[in-house]
Scaffold this motif. Structure first.
Motif, PDB file in Angstrom:
ATOM      1  N   ASP A 121     -17.744 -26.010   7.824  1.00 32.83           N
ATOM      2  CA  ASP A 121     -17.045 -27.010   7.017  1.00 32.83           C
ATOM      3  C   ASP A 121     -16.901 -28.345   7.733  1.00 32.83           C
ATOM      4  OD1 ASP A 121     -16.754 -25.107   5.069  1.00 32.83           O
ATOM      5  OD2 ASP A 121     -14.782 -24.461   5.783  1.00 32.83           O
ATOM      6  N   VAL A 122     -17.224 -28.383   9.019  1.00 31.07           N
ATOM      7  CA  VAL A 122     -17.073 -29.602   9.799  1.00 31.07           C
ATOM      8  C   VAL A 122     -18.343 -30.425   9.653  1.00 31.07           C
ATOM      9  CG1 VAL A 122     -16.680 -30.574  12.087  1.00 31.07           C
ATOM     10  CG2 VAL A 122     -15.531 -28.456  11.418  1.00 31.07           C
ATOM     11  N   LYS A 123     -18.209 -31.658   9.250  1.00 33.65           N
ATOM     12  CA  LYS A 123     -19.354 -32.563   9.105  1.00 33.65           C
ATOM     13  C   LYS A 123     -19.546 -33.360  10.387  1.00 33.65           C
ATOM     14  CE  LYS A 123     -19.019 -33.151   4.106  1.00 33.65           C
ATOM     15  NZ  LYS A 123     -18.886 -34.125   3.007  1.00 33.65           N
ATOM     16  N   ARG A 124     -20.774 -33.312  10.893  1.00 29.85           N
ATOM     17  CA  ARG A 124     -21.072 -34.023  12.129  1.00 29.85           C
ATOM     18  C   ARG A 124     -21.587 -35.410  11.797  1.00 29.85           C
ATOM     19  NH1 ARG A 124     -21.145 -31.848  16.684  1.00 29.85           N
ATOM     20  NH2 ARG A 124     -21.278 -29.792  15.750  1.00 29.85           N
ATOM     21  N   SER A 125     -21.010 -36.422  12.384  1.00 27.66           N
ATOM     22  CA  SER A 125     -21.358 -37.798  12.053  1.00 27.66           C
ATOM     23  C   SER A 125     -22.407 -38.380  12.988  1.00 27.66           C
ATOM     24  CB  SER A 125     -20.097 -38.680  12.091  1.00 27.66           C
ATOM     25  OG  SER A 125     -19.494 -38.625  13.370  1.00 27.66           O
ATOM     26  N   PHE A 126     -22.633 -37.799  14.157  1.00 23.32           N
ATOM     27  CA  PHE A 126     -23.612 -38.357  15.078  1.00 23.32           C
ATOM     28  C   PHE A 126     -24.129 -37.253  15.991  1.00 23.32           C
ATOM     29  CE2 PHE A 126     -21.193 -38.276  19.034  1.00 23.32           C
ATOM     30  CZ  PHE A 126     -19.901 -38.146  18.573  1.00 23.32           C
ATOM     31  N   TRP A 127     -25.287 -37.530  16.574  1.00 22.33           N
ATOM     32  CA  TRP A 127     -25.893 -36.635  17.559  1.00 22.33           C
ATOM     33  C   TRP A 127     -25.891 -37.343  18.906  1.00 22.33           C
ATOM     34  CZ3 TRP A 127     -28.958 -31.943  17.246  1.00 22.33           C
ATOM     35  CH2 TRP A 127     -28.849 -31.294  16.015  1.00 22.33           C
ATOM     36  N   ALA A 128     -25.580 -36.591  19.928  1.00 15.51           N
ATOM     37  CA  ALA A 128     -25.643 -37.155  21.277  1.00 15.51           C
ATOM     38  C   ALA A 128     -27.097 -37.326  21.700  1.00 15.51           C
ATOM     39  CB  ALA A 128     -24.902 -36.253  22.262  1.00 15.51           C
ATOM     40  N   GLY A 129     -27.337 -38.269  22.611  1.00  9.39           N
ATOM     41  CA  GLY A 129     -28.710 -38.526  23.045  1.00  9.39           C
ATOM     42  C   GLY A 129     -29.362 -37.329  23.696  1.00  9.39           C
ATOM     43  N   ASP A 130     -28.640 -36.639  24.577  1.00 11.94           N
ATOM     44  CA  ASP A 130     -29.216 -35.462  25.209  1.00 11.94           C
ATOM     45  C   ASP A 130     -29.380 -34.328  24.217  1.00 11.94           C
ATOM     46  OD1 ASP A 130     -26.535 -35.285  24.855  1.00 11.94           O
ATOM     47  OD2 ASP A 130     -26.062 -34.461  26.830  1.00 11.94           O
ATOM     48  N   LYS A 157     -31.460 -20.829  12.537  1.00 13.16           N
ATOM     49  CA  LYS A 157     -30.315 -20.151  13.156  1.00 13.16           C
ATOM     50  C   LYS A 157     -30.605 -19.799  14.609  1.00 13.16           C
ATOM     51  CE  LYS A 157     -28.452 -18.185   8.881  1.00 13.16           C
ATOM     52  NZ  LYS A 157     -28.104 -16.948   8.146  1.00 13.16           N
ATOM     53  N   GLU A 158     -31.830 -19.339  14.871  1.00 10.62           N
ATOM     54  CA  GLU A 158     -32.196 -19.043  16.261  1.00 10.62           C
ATOM     55  C   GLU A 158     -32.185 -20.304  17.111  1.00 10.62           C
ATOM     56  OE1 GLU A 158     -35.959 -17.154  16.000  1.00 10.62           O
ATOM     57  OE2 GLU A 158     -35.196 -15.325  15.035  1.00 10.62           O
ATOM     58  N   MET A 159     -32.632 -21.413  16.540  1.00 15.02           N
ATOM     59  CA  MET A 159     -32.597 -22.681  17.278  1.00 15.02           C
ATOM     60  C   MET A 159     -31.159 -23.107  17.549  1.00 15.02           C
ATOM     61  SD  MET A 159     -35.684 -24.689  15.278  1.00 15.02           S
ATOM     62  CE  MET A 159     -35.578 -26.165  16.291  1.00 15.02           C
ATOM     63  N   ALA A 160     -30.265 -22.876  16.565  1.00 11.12           N
ATOM     64  CA  ALA A 160     -28.849 -23.202  16.770  1.00 11.12           C
ATOM     65  C   ALA A 160     -28.250 -22.360  17.893  1.00 11.12           C
ATOM     66  CB  ALA A 160     -28.074 -22.995  15.473  1.00 11.12           C
ATOM     67  N   ASN A 161     -28.642 -21.086  17.973  1.00 12.07           N
ATOM     68  CA  ASN A 161     -28.147 -20.225  19.057  1.00 12.07           C
ATOM     69  C   ASN A 161     -28.659 -20.699  20.414  1.00 12.07           C
ATOM     70  OD1 ASN A 161     -26.813 -18.618  17.172  1.00 12.07           O
ATOM     71  ND2 ASN A 161     -28.569 -17.244  16.917  1.00 12.07           N
ATOM     72  N   GLU A 162     -29.923 -21.139  20.439  1.00 13.36           N
ATOM     73  CA  GLU A 162     -30.471 -21.649  21.701  1.00 13.36           C
ATOM     74  C   GLU A 162     -29.747 -22.918  22.146  1.00 13.36           C
ATOM     75  OE1 GLU A 162     -32.694 -20.323  23.673  1.00 13.36           O
ATOM     76  OE2 GLU A 162     -32.991 -18.569  22.392  1.00 13.36           O
ATOM     77  N   LEU A 163     -29.436 -23.800  21.191  1.00 15.76           N
ATOM     78  CA  LEU A 163     -28.696 -25.010  21.547  1.00 15.76           C
ATOM     79  C   LEU A 163     -27.277 -24.684  21.990  1.00 15.76           C
ATOM     80  CD1 LEU A 163     -29.794 -27.513  18.744  1.00 15.76           C
ATOM     81  CD2 LEU A 163     -30.446 -27.551  21.150  1.00 15.76           C
ATOM     82  N   LYS A 165     -26.377 -22.089  23.649  1.00 15.50           N
ATOM     83  CA  LYS A 165     -26.455 -21.650  25.039  1.00 15.50           C
ATOM     84  C   LYS A 165     -26.528 -22.831  26.002  1.00 15.50           C
ATOM     85  CE  LYS A 165     -28.810 -17.306  23.905  1.00 15.50           C
ATOM     86  NZ  LYS A 165     -30.064 -16.518  24.074  1.00 15.50           N
ATOM     87  N   LEU A 166     -27.106 -23.940  25.518  1.00 17.60           N
ATOM     88  CA  LEU A 166     -27.202 -25.143  26.351  1.00 17.60           C
ATOM     89  C   LEU A 166     -25.946 -26.004  26.275  1.00 17.60           C
ATOM     90  CD1 LEU A 166     -30.877 -26.185  25.484  1.00 17.60           C
ATOM     91  CD2 LEU A 166     -30.082 -24.943  27.503  1.00 17.60           C
ATOM     92  N   GLY A 167     -24.980 -25.603  25.434  1.00 15.42           N
ATOM     93  CA  GLY A 167     -23.724 -26.336  25.337  1.00 15.42           C
ATOM     94  C   GLY A 167     -23.639 -27.299  24.173  1.00 15.42           C
ATOM     95  N   TYR A 168     -24.558 -27.190  23.183  1.00 13.24           N
ATOM     96  CA  TYR A 168     -24.541 -28.076  22.019  1.00 13.24           C
ATOM     97  C   TYR A 168     -24.205 -27.239  20.797  1.00 13.24           C
ATOM     98  CZ  TYR A 168     -27.241 -30.872  25.304  1.00 13.24           C
ATOM     99  OH  TYR A 168     -27.662 -31.542  26.418  1.00 13.24           O
ATOM    100  N   ASN A 169     -23.082 -27.522  20.165  1.00 14.35           N
ATOM    101  CA  ASN A 169     -22.610 -26.754  19.020  1.00 14.35           C
ATOM    102  C   ASN A 169     -23.064 -27.424  17.729  1.00 14.35           C
ATOM    103  OD1 ASN A 169     -21.241 -24.864  20.663  1.00 14.35           O
ATOM    104  ND2 ASN A 169     -19.480 -26.242  20.823  1.00 14.35           N
TER     105      ASN A 169
END
Length: 339
Positions: A121-130, A157-163, A165-169
């Protein structure tokens, strides 16, 4: 307070006190309501203003901020429309839904106590450069999987899980939208650069996205179109030499005779592989010019048709006027005969 009132961008000094004028306007509204029988005499006496005063300004200290600045508060007690505002407030209060309004901060706290917000339900407004660099790395690894399967929701979904693990939700939907935005931006930059790649792109991720999806046919439409035009023009420019028809008589082969040499012109002529880009661009521009000429002719015809239509409408209007005048003349004659 003097320091706050000294702000000329917020406050303005007036030469005449408008309280008396506002009081007369308030009493005029009350009289109209009484004449329209919307209020009774007692309500009229209550809503009318006789000794109104201007609003009073005072300040409340903000003790949670450094140096305790003052919050300006305007007191509207005994202003010209004070009683009328209270009367209207009582009428409008039942029409306000409590589902979309709160009384104070305590009411807001009580309402939010049982609310649970999910990650979707949370809308993300921007992506970090890294984060963008990380998703490009995953996209490059899973590009073949994304194109091979139609239902690729599990891949996101698998890509989201990989991110994660790298600390990007980021959710699977966020990744899908981001990849679509990357693709759209890449195609836009590709069109602006042109098929020859004359003007380089200033987008920092162009080279990386080109490495991932640059080889796909969907992103090379313009180049493939020019290549097909060039190949067709090259094939049409190669002359075809007719092979000579020879009448041969049967003869007995001699063992010492040499094998027949190939006839001139009988060897296959290979088409030229070199592409003349200038001629291809010229043909493309000629096609565009032909289309533009057709559009111009169509617009001219439409203007002519519109002018004809306007003339027909004018003739109709003139005919109606003449008919009306003709109808008036018999009436006048009838009136003259029968006075």
């Amino acid at each position: 307070m003097n320091q706050l009132l000294g702000d000329k961008n917020t406050y303005k000094v007036v030469r005449v006190d408008p309280t008396t004028k506002l009081q007369k306007k308030n009493n005029s509204i009350v009289n109209e309501l009484y004449k329209g029988k919307h209020i009774n005499y007692r309500e009229k006496q209550q809503l009318a203003s006789s000794a109104a005063t201007a609003p009073r300004l005072y300040g409340l200290p903000k003790i949670h901020k450094p140096e305790c600045p003052l919050r300006p508060i305007s007191s509207s007690i005994n202003v010209p429309c004070y009683e009328l505002s209270i009367y209207l407030g009582k009428i409008l209060t039942p029409l306000i839904s409590e589902d979309y309004n709160i009384k104070n901060s305590f009411d807001l706290q009580n309402r939010l106590a049982d609310v649970n917000v999910c990650n979707d339900d949370v809308k993300r407004s921007f992506w970090a450069g890294d984060g963008e660099v990380a998703i490009l790395d995953l996209w490059e690894e899973r590009a073949a999987d994304l194109r091979s399967s139609r239902k690729n929701g599990h891949i996101y979904k698998e890509m989201a899980n990989e991110l994660a693990k790298l600390g990007y939700n980021y959710t699977a939907r966020d990744i899908q939208v981001k990849i679509a935005n990357f693709t759209q931006r890449y195609r836009k930059e590709r069109v602006e650069m042109g098929p020859s790649g004359g003007s380089p792109s200033i987008w920092p991720f162009y080279a990386r996205v080109n490495q991932i999806i640059g080889g796909f046919k969907a992103n090379r439409f313009c180049e493939l179109m020019l290549e097909s035009i060039d190949e067709s023009s090259t094939a049409s420019s190669v002359p075809t030499t007719p092979s000579p028809q020879l009448t041969s008589t049967p003869s007995t082969p001699q063992p010492w005779s040499n094998p027949p040499s190939p006839l001139p012109g009988s060897s296959a002529i290979e088409p030229k592989k070199k592409k003349n880009i200038v001629s291809v661009h010229t043909k493309v521009m000629e096609k565009f010019e032909a289309v533009s000429v057709e559009i111009t002719n169509y617009m001219k015809k439409s203007e002519e048709n519109e002018n004809k239509f306007m003339k027909i409408e004018e003739e109709k209007a003139n005919a109606l006027k003449e008919t009306a005048q003709d109808n008036k003349e018999p009436k006048k004659a009838f009136v003259a005969i029968n006075p």
